[in-house]
Each structure stands twice: as C-alpha cells, then as structure tokens.
Design a protein around this motif. Sequence first.
Motif, PDB file in Angstrom:
ATOM      1  N   PRO A 282       5.453 -10.064  10.078  1.00  0.00           N
ATOM      2  CA  PRO A 282       5.348  -8.999  11.105  1.00  0.00           C
ATOM      3  C   PRO A 282       5.840  -7.709  10.320  1.00  0.00           C
ATOM      4  O   PRO A 282       6.030  -6.620  10.929  1.00  0.00           O
ATOM      5  CB  PRO A 282       6.380  -9.294  11.969  1.00  0.00           C
ATOM      6  N   LEU A 283       5.640  -7.458   9.080  1.00  0.00           N
ATOM      7  CA  LEU A 283       6.106  -6.593   8.220  1.00  0.00           C
ATOM      8  C   LEU A 283       4.750  -5.646   8.040  1.00  0.00           C
ATOM      9  O   LEU A 283       3.513  -5.750   8.350  1.00  0.00           O
ATOM     10  CB  LEU A 283       6.745  -6.780   6.832  1.00  0.00           C
ATOM     11  N   PRO A 284       5.128  -4.080   7.622  1.00  0.00           N
ATOM     12  CA  PRO A 284       3.846  -3.259   7.540  1.00  0.00           C
ATOM     13  C   PRO A 284       2.780  -3.484   6.640  1.00  0.00           C
ATOM     14  O   PRO A 284       1.672  -3.305   6.905  1.00  0.00           O
ATOM     15  CB  PRO A 284       4.922  -1.973   6.984  1.00  0.00           C
ATOM     16  N   GLY A 285       3.227  -4.391   5.701  1.00  0.00           N
ATOM     17  CA  GLY A 285       2.047  -4.935   4.533  1.00  0.00           C
ATOM     18  C   GLY A 285       1.001  -5.544   5.431  1.00  0.00           C
ATOM     19  O   GLY A 285      -0.171  -5.494   4.990  1.00  0.00           O
ATOM     20  N   ARG A 286       1.346  -6.491   6.415  1.00  0.00           N
ATOM     21  CA  ARG A 286       0.399  -7.378   6.896  1.00  0.00           C
ATOM     22  C   ARG A 286      -0.380  -6.089   8.057  1.00  0.00           C
ATOM     23  O   ARG A 286      -1.593  -6.426   8.341  1.00  0.00           O
ATOM     24  CB  ARG A 286       1.241  -8.195   7.911  1.00  0.00           C
ATOM     25  N   LEU A 287       0.327  -5.450   8.404  1.00  0.00           N
ATOM     26  CA  LEU A 287      -0.582  -4.469   9.168  1.00  0.00           C
ATOM     27  C   LEU A 287      -1.385  -3.523   8.505  1.00  0.00           C
ATOM     28  O   LEU A 287      -2.718  -3.265   9.058  1.00  0.00           O
ATOM     29  CB  LEU A 287       0.644  -3.494  10.249  1.00  0.00           C
ATOM     30  N   LEU A 288      -1.053  -3.315   7.345  1.00  0.00           N
ATOM     31  CA  LEU A 288      -1.928  -2.367   6.606  1.00  0.00           C
ATOM     32  C   LEU A 288      -3.123  -3.318   6.145  1.00  0.00           C
ATOM     33  O   LEU A 288      -4.379  -2.749   5.985  1.00  0.00           O
ATOM     34  CB  LEU A 288      -1.281  -1.913   5.154  1.00  0.00           C
ATOM     35  N   ALA A 289      -2.940  -4.648   5.752  1.00  0.00           N
ATOM     36  CA  ALA A 289      -3.931  -5.452   5.452  1.00  0.00           C
ATOM     37  C   ALA A 289      -5.083  -5.666   6.416  1.00  0.00           C
ATOM     38  O   ALA A 289      -6.175  -5.837   6.336  1.00  0.00           O
ATOM     39  CB  ALA A 289      -3.356  -7.132   5.136  1.00  0.00           C
ATOM     40  N   GLY A 290      -4.673  -5.576   7.668  1.00  0.00           N
ATOM     41  CA  GLY A 290      -5.439  -5.751   8.832  1.00  0.00           C
ATOM     42  C   GLY A 290      -6.381  -4.623   8.981  1.00  0.00           C
ATOM     43  O   GLY A 290      -7.262  -4.627   9.895  1.00  0.00           O
ATOM     44  N   LEU A 291      -6.309  -3.422   8.434  1.00  0.00           N
ATOM     45  CA  LEU A 291      -7.126  -2.418   8.417  1.00  0.00           C
ATOM     46  C   LEU A 291      -8.273  -2.208   7.677  1.00  0.00           C
ATOM     47  O   LEU A 291      -8.970  -1.291   7.432  1.00  0.00           O
ATOM     48  CB  LEU A 291      -6.169  -1.123   8.139  1.00  0.00           C
ATOM     49  N   GLY A 292      -8.199  -3.292   6.809  1.00  0.00           N
ATOM     50  CA  GLY A 292      -9.500  -3.551   6.024  1.00  0.00           C
ATOM     51  C   GLY A 292      -9.381  -2.579   4.648  1.00  0.00           C
ATOM     52  O   GLY A 292      -8.267  -2.395   4.120  1.00  0.00           O
ATOM     53  N   PRO A 293     -10.501  -2.028   4.025  1.00  0.00           N
ATOM     54  CA  PRO A 293     -10.521  -1.161   3.065  1.00  0.00           C
ATOM     55  C   PRO A 293      -9.440  -0.010   3.049  1.00  0.00           C
ATOM     56  O   PRO A 293      -8.826   0.217   2.023  1.00  0.00           O
ATOM     57  CB  PRO A 293     -12.142  -0.837   2.635  1.00  0.00           C
ATOM     58  N   ALA A 294      -9.602   0.592   4.194  1.00  0.00           N
ATOM     59  CA  ALA A 294      -8.813   1.805   4.130  1.00  0.00           C
ATOM     60  C   ALA A 294      -7.075   1.407   4.115  1.00  0.00           C
ATOM     61  O   ALA A 294      -6.521   1.991   3.560  1.00  0.00           O
ATOM     62  CB  ALA A 294      -9.072   2.309   5.664  1.00  0.00           C
ATOM     63  N   GLY A 295      -6.854   0.244   4.650  1.00  0.00           N
ATOM     64  CA  GLY A 295      -5.353  -0.296   4.684  1.00  0.00           C
ATOM     65  C   GLY A 295      -5.105  -0.415   3.201  1.00  0.00           C
ATOM     66  O   GLY A 295      -4.021  -0.615   2.676  1.00  0.00           O
ATOM     67  N   TRP A 296      -6.239  -1.174   2.321  1.00  0.00           N
ATOM     68  CA  TRP A 296      -5.777  -1.518   1.163  1.00  0.00           C
ATOM     69  C   TRP A 296      -5.423  -0.272   0.286  1.00  0.00           C
ATOM     70  O   TRP A 296      -4.491  -0.358  -0.668  1.00  0.00           O
ATOM     71  CB  TRP A 296      -7.147  -2.373   0.673  1.00  0.00           C
ATOM     72  N   TRP A 297      -6.324   0.681   0.349  1.00  0.00           N
ATOM     73  CA  TRP A 297      -6.038   1.975  -0.324  1.00  0.00           C
ATOM     74  C   TRP A 297      -4.849   2.642   0.031  1.00  0.00           C
ATOM     75  O   TRP A 297      -3.980   3.069  -0.761  1.00  0.00           O
ATOM     76  CB  TRP A 297      -7.172   3.041  -0.017  1.00  0.00           C
ATOM     77  N   CYS A 298      -4.186   2.483   1.494  1.00  0.00           N
ATOM     78  CA  CYS A 298      -2.989   2.952   1.987  1.00  0.00           C
ATOM     79  C   CYS A 298      -1.856   2.187   1.219  1.00  0.00           C
ATOM     80  O   CYS A 298      -0.896   2.871   0.911  1.00  0.00           O
ATOM     81  CB  CYS A 298      -2.771   2.823   3.216  1.00  0.00           C
ATOM     82  N   ALA A 299      -1.982   0.899   0.958  1.00  0.00           N
ATOM     83  CA  ALA A 299      -1.040   0.057   0.443  1.00  0.00           C
ATOM     84  C   ALA A 299      -1.021   0.540  -1.074  1.00  0.00           C
ATOM     85  O   ALA A 299       0.354   0.689  -1.683  1.00  0.00           O
ATOM     86  CB  ALA A 299      -1.453  -1.290   0.493  1.00  0.00           C
ATOM     87  N   LEU A 300      -1.917   0.638  -1.862  1.00  0.00           N
ATOM     88  CA  LEU A 300      -1.960   0.930  -3.250  1.00  0.00           C
ATOM     89  C   LEU A 300      -1.167   2.446  -3.252  1.00  0.00           C
ATOM     90  O   LEU A 300      -0.344   2.344  -4.202  1.00  0.00           O
ATOM     91  CB  LEU A 300      -3.298   1.209  -3.667  1.00  0.00           C
ATOM     92  N   VAL A 301      -1.668   3.452  -2.265  1.00  0.00           N
ATOM     93  CA  VAL A 301      -0.941   4.508  -2.548  1.00  0.00           C
ATOM     94  C   VAL A 301       0.596   4.537  -2.280  1.00  0.00           C
ATOM     95  O   VAL A 301       1.430   5.119  -2.948  1.00  0.00           O
ATOM     96  CB  VAL A 301      -1.552   5.667  -1.529  1.00  0.00           C
ATOM     97  N   VAL A 302       1.003   3.837  -1.311  1.00  0.00           N
ATOM     98  CA  VAL A 302       2.377   3.495  -1.131  1.00  0.00           C
ATOM     99  C   VAL A 302       3.144   2.884  -2.338  1.00  0.00           C
ATOM    100  O   VAL A 302       4.229   3.298  -2.803  1.00  0.00           O
ATOM    101  CB  VAL A 302       2.754   2.537   0.349  1.00  0.00           C
TER     102      VAL A 302
END
Length: 309
Positions: A282-302
């Motif tokens: 239930p952590l933010p990383g899982r939420l970002l992963a569910g956003l698809g490519p946009a989430g992957w780039w967000c996770a990389l920036v973070v």
Amino acid sequence: MWCAVLLGCCLFALGLCAVSTQGPHRVWGGCAGAGYGLAAWCAARGHGRWAVRCAVGGALVVPGVYLLARGAGQSEVFVLERAAQHLVRTGTPYESAPVDVAGYTPYLPGAALLGLPSLVLPGPPGDARVWCAVVFLCCLRAARPTGGARRYGRGLAVLCAAPPFALACVVSGVDLPVAGVCVLGLALAGRGRAGWAGVVLGLGCAVKWTVCPALAVAAVLLAGRTRTRRRASVLAPLALGTCVPLAVLVLPWVLVSPGVLVEQVFAFPSGHGRLATPAASPLPGRLLAGLGPAGWWCALVVLLLAAGA
C-alpha cells in the motif's frame, strides 16, 4: 517515552496481523504485538531490562523459532536457497527459461552465496534468514566505533527488538545484509579506509544493485577528508575495491548470459519483464507503478531527487 514507543510498535504489529494476507506476517504480528504490549507494561513499571527482553522475545525469538521450525517464510528465503542450488548444479544462479515467477531470481549473482549454507546445513541452521541476520550483525559489529561497548550492546538489543529488523529477520531477511554492508562501508569511508570501503560496498552491489547510491555517499565522505589535489588518489582505492567483487561475482554471468540477467534482475522487478511481478504494497511506489509509463518516469524522478539530496 519508551512506553509510548513500545505501544506504537504494538499497534503496528497488531495492525499488520489484521490486514496482511501473508501467513508469516500474521504470525509475526500476533507474537510481536503480544511482546510489545508486555514490554510496554514493563517499561511503565520501570523494569527496563525486562521490557527489552519481552520485546526481543515476542518480536524476534518466538516467531523466528516457530517459522524456522515449520520451514515457513516469504518467497525471498527460498529464492536465495534455490539460486544457490542452481549455482552448484549448473554454474549459474539463474534459470534460463523460467515458466513462472517462482523460477525468477531478481538479485545479482552474489545473493546466491547467502543460500549456500542451506546446501550443507539441513533445517533451521542452514536457513538463508539465519545467515542474512549473521551477516548484518557482523557488519554492525565491525562498524562499531572504538569504545562504547556498553552503549553498543544496548543499542543492538533495541535494534533487534525494533520492527524494521525483527520483521525482516523473521519473515525474509534478504535486505538485512544489504543494509549491513551499507552501514559498514560508510563507516569505513568515514574513517578514510577507501579500499576496504570499496570492497564492502562492492560485495553489497554484487547482491542488489540498490546499494550503488551508497558509493556516491562514500565518495563524498572520502573527498571531504582530503585536500583538493589528493581527492583523485583517495577515491581511486574506492573504485578499485568496488570493481574487484563485481568482477568476481557478477562479470562472469554478465558475459555468459547477459539477457537472462537483465530480464530477471532489472526488467522483472521494475515491471518491464516477460512476466509480471507479484510484488505489491500500500505504499506510494505501488501507486506510481499502477500509472503505467507516466508513473515509471515519476518514480525515476523521485529516485534521482532522493539520490541528489
């Protein structure tokens, strides 16, 4: 203060027991919740030593012995042991064509070393969790500053009772040696021992690539100890020491089967592999992963922002 801390740990453990669908987590949560609750009662009555004993017993000893005796744990434990078996039989810790996620080894080849004791020590003594904890505690012992043995002992007892260590040690353990080599490597770098810091952190990088950011921190620690004209000569042993474990433990499999290593170590955990990873939380990383490519780039920036900080 300690009573409040222990009550918070108790609520965390009981909450995990209530919401988790993983059997080992539920076992740990129930035992640890009872241990922390009893420890809080002891702390409120001024029995500090008994509080520590109750916390360690409930969070570490009782659930650890129970799960070890039953051979139960998270999948990470059996991944390490299977990788060691595969390494001995075939010369590589990776299956060339796994049919499901159970055949994946999402760690670098050095992780298979943690599973080797299971091949010679049957039962709980050879369990990978035990040796992960041993490596972690040995690293902390080696990182101890000169003097302060009594304070170190107290701190070690509190650490063993704390949920981050106790939960990881009881149910999986794979992240403990990674944390241990980071602590020891940075301690060595802070003391100016660049070569040994590189060797220790290189061993960690040979287990999980997530140790790599610690190399940047070690470089900054070493550079801050020297004058500008000497920084290159001080940082060179760090780089050389890091390359030695990587060349021995990682490079052979990179050259022999680069595609398999990239698929299992990098693509699979990041959600870009042939099979989907079952990891969830239930952590933010899982939420970002569910956003698809946009989430992957967000996770990389973070991640880059955190590394820069």
